[in-house]
Design a protein around this motif. Structure first.
Motif, PDB file in Angstrom:
ATOM      1  N   TRP A  78       0.811  -1.215   0.000  1.00 27.65           N
ATOM      2  CA  TRP A  78       0.000   0.000   0.000  1.00 27.65           C
ATOM      3  C   TRP A  78       0.842   1.263   0.000  1.00 27.65           C
ATOM      4  O   TRP A  78       0.379   2.334  -0.362  1.00 27.65           O
ATOM      5  CB  TRP A  78      -0.942  -0.023   1.205  1.00 27.65           C
ATOM      6  N   ASN A 106      -2.925   2.203  -7.897  1.00 23.24           N
ATOM      7  CA  ASN A 106      -2.495   3.450  -7.273  1.00 23.24           C
ATOM      8  C   ASN A 106      -1.124   3.879  -7.778  1.00 23.24           C
ATOM      9  O   ASN A 106      -0.886   5.066  -8.054  1.00 23.24           O
ATOM     10  CB  ASN A 106      -2.467   3.281  -5.753  1.00 23.24           C
ATOM     11  N   TYR A 148      -9.372   1.816  -5.810  1.00 22.13           N
ATOM     12  CA  TYR A 148      -8.377   2.300  -4.861  1.00 22.13           C
ATOM     13  C   TYR A 148      -8.965   3.369  -3.952  1.00 22.13           C
ATOM     14  O   TYR A 148      -8.723   3.374  -2.738  1.00 22.13           O
ATOM     15  CB  TYR A 148      -7.160   2.873  -5.601  1.00 22.13           C
ATOM     16  N   GLU A 149      -9.753   4.287  -4.511  1.00 15.94           N
ATOM     17  CA  GLU A 149     -10.298   5.405  -3.722  1.00 15.94           C
ATOM     18  C   GLU A 149     -11.193   4.905  -2.597  1.00 15.94           C
ATOM     19  O   GLU A 149     -11.121   5.382  -1.457  1.00 15.94           O
ATOM     20  CB  GLU A 149     -11.075   6.361  -4.635  1.00 15.94           C
ATOM     21  N   GLN A 191     -11.269   1.761  -1.286  1.00 15.24           N
ATOM     22  CA  GLN A 191     -10.471   0.984  -0.341  1.00 15.24           C
ATOM     23  C   GLN A 191      -9.660   1.902   0.566  1.00 15.24           C
ATOM     24  O   GLN A 191      -9.587   1.698   1.784  1.00 15.24           O
ATOM     25  CB  GLN A 191      -9.539   0.041  -1.101  1.00 15.24           C
ATOM     26  N   ASP A 192      -9.058   2.917   0.002  1.00 13.24           N
ATOM     27  CA  ASP A 192      -8.248   3.840   0.794  1.00 13.24           C
ATOM     28  C   ASP A 192      -9.097   4.590   1.812  1.00 13.24           C
ATOM     29  O   ASP A 192      -8.669   4.809   2.952  1.00 13.24           O
ATOM     30  CB  ASP A 192      -7.540   4.831  -0.135  1.00 13.24           C
ATOM     31  N   LYS A 212      -8.540   4.489   5.870  1.00 12.87           N
ATOM     32  CA  LYS A 212      -8.352   5.692   6.682  1.00 12.87           C
ATOM     33  C   LYS A 212      -9.329   5.717   7.855  1.00 12.87           C
ATOM     34  O   LYS A 212      -8.966   6.118   8.965  1.00 12.87           O
ATOM     35  CB  LYS A 212      -8.521   6.940   5.807  1.00 12.87           C
TER      36      LYS A 212
END
Length: 343
Positions: free
Chosen positions: A20, A44, A301-302, A304-305, A309
């Motif tokens: 990551w 990413n 990705y957006e 999952q990220d 967070k």
């Protein structure tokens, strides 16, 4: 593997990093390639360094699996959360498991626990640290898929509906290791009382099973979550040399055999190498790739990220120590090894 690459004229040297974090590493594009253990981590990298990217490749993968024990799976089967097929392979029903976690169910509350696993601990799969490890990220992607009615979570709004339970899966574990090696080692050394279920890569169990002095003992079994999810190791190349290395991984039959010996499933023209290896070793407990029909997909990705967070914030609120990236931890491992079992 280094010898095979050398026979083609390449001296391949590898430094390690959590999947990551690769996109944000200083100087990452000065390497010939980056090799995260998931497609979304590679996405990413490609999005962050698009101008420097030559190509992307998916030479092999490993299904996510659960290292556990026969009495544990039998107990879960009694309570409708697991099943065993005619070949003796175990499957964990992820929806039923997540319901047990949501209800704060303890092992000793299950029907039949008194005679098999009468533990007061909460039912929970042990994983790596979600803040640093790809295998935990795959566990998150799988769980979010199941909670979203077996559909990919496509927005942060959808993810928010399930964040309480998704956070609980990780924060409730307490301390977690940064690499998938740590909880698997605990499983092998501490036994059922301490580590009843561990989320790992299929290849870890297979590789350990084949060792001359294997620590796999009677009663230790590998279970597959249903649905499962594939950790697709994805190469992002930044040079023609990096591209050539990835193409060798995709096409060289000797490399495919070595991948299979370490528990990875090659893709492409040498995909049959894994099943050939299983037949040669008479390993009937591992399904062929074609037997996987219920497979979850990763979110973007957006999304999952954003989920990562939110869970990281929950760790901070709980007072947990900060995550230590795997590559920054002291280790006696070969410096050519990479995180999460990449060759």
């Amino acid at each position: 593997m280094q010898d095979v690459f050398a026979s083609h004229g390449y001296d391949v040297r590898v430094t390690k990093s959590g999947s990551w974090r690769m996109a944000s590493l200083d100087g990452v594009t000065s390497n010939d390639f980056a090799f995260p253990a998931s497609e979304i981590a590679a996405e990413n990298i490609a999005n962050t360094h698009g101008d420097a990217v030559v190509s992307t490749h998916k030479p092999f993968f490993s299904p996510l699996a659960i290292a556990t024990f026969e009495p544990i799976m039998t107990l879960l089967e009694t309570n409708g959360a697991a099943s065993k097929d005619a070949s003796g392979r175990w499957t964990l029903d992820m929806a039923a498991y997540l319901k047990l976690v949501e209800d704060d169910t303890r092992w000793n509350q299950l029907e039949g626990a008194a005679g098999s696993y009468n533990s007061p601990r909460s039912i929970l799969i042990t994983s790596t640290d979600i803040r640093t490890s790809n295998s935990a990220g795959m566990y998150l992607a799988l769980s979010s898929y199941v909670l979203n009615n077996n559909s990919v979570v496509s927005s942060q709004a959808q993810a928010s509906e399930h964040m309480d339970l998704l956070t609980k899966l990780f924060v409730s574990q307490g301390y977690s290791g940064s690499s998938s090696t740590a909880p698997f080692d605990d499983y092998l050394s501490q036994g059922m009382g301490a580590v009843p279920m561990v989320m790992i890569y299929e290849g870890q169990f297979l590789e350990e099973q084949l060792k001359e002095n294997s620590r796999i003992q009677d009663g230790m079994v590998l279970a597959y979550p249903s649905p499962t999810i594939f950790s697709v190791h994805t190469g992002v190349t930044f040079s023609e040399e990096g591209q050539a290395v990835m193409q060798l991984l995709e096409t060289d039959p000797e490399l495919a055999t070595l991948l299979a010996e370490h528990g990875f499933r090659p893709q492409g023209q040498n995909a049959a190498a894994f099943e050939t290896f299983l037949q040669e070793e008479q390993l009937t407990s591992y399904p062929s790739t074609s037997e996987f029909v219920n497979i979850a997909s990763e979110p973007s990705y957006e999304v999952q990220d954003a989920m990562l967070k939110r869970i990281s914030e929950a760790y901070d609120i709980s007072g947990a120590p900060p995550a230590v990236p795997e590559e920054e931890q002291p280790t006696d491992a070969d410096p050519a090894a990479t995180e999460e079992g990449n060759p």
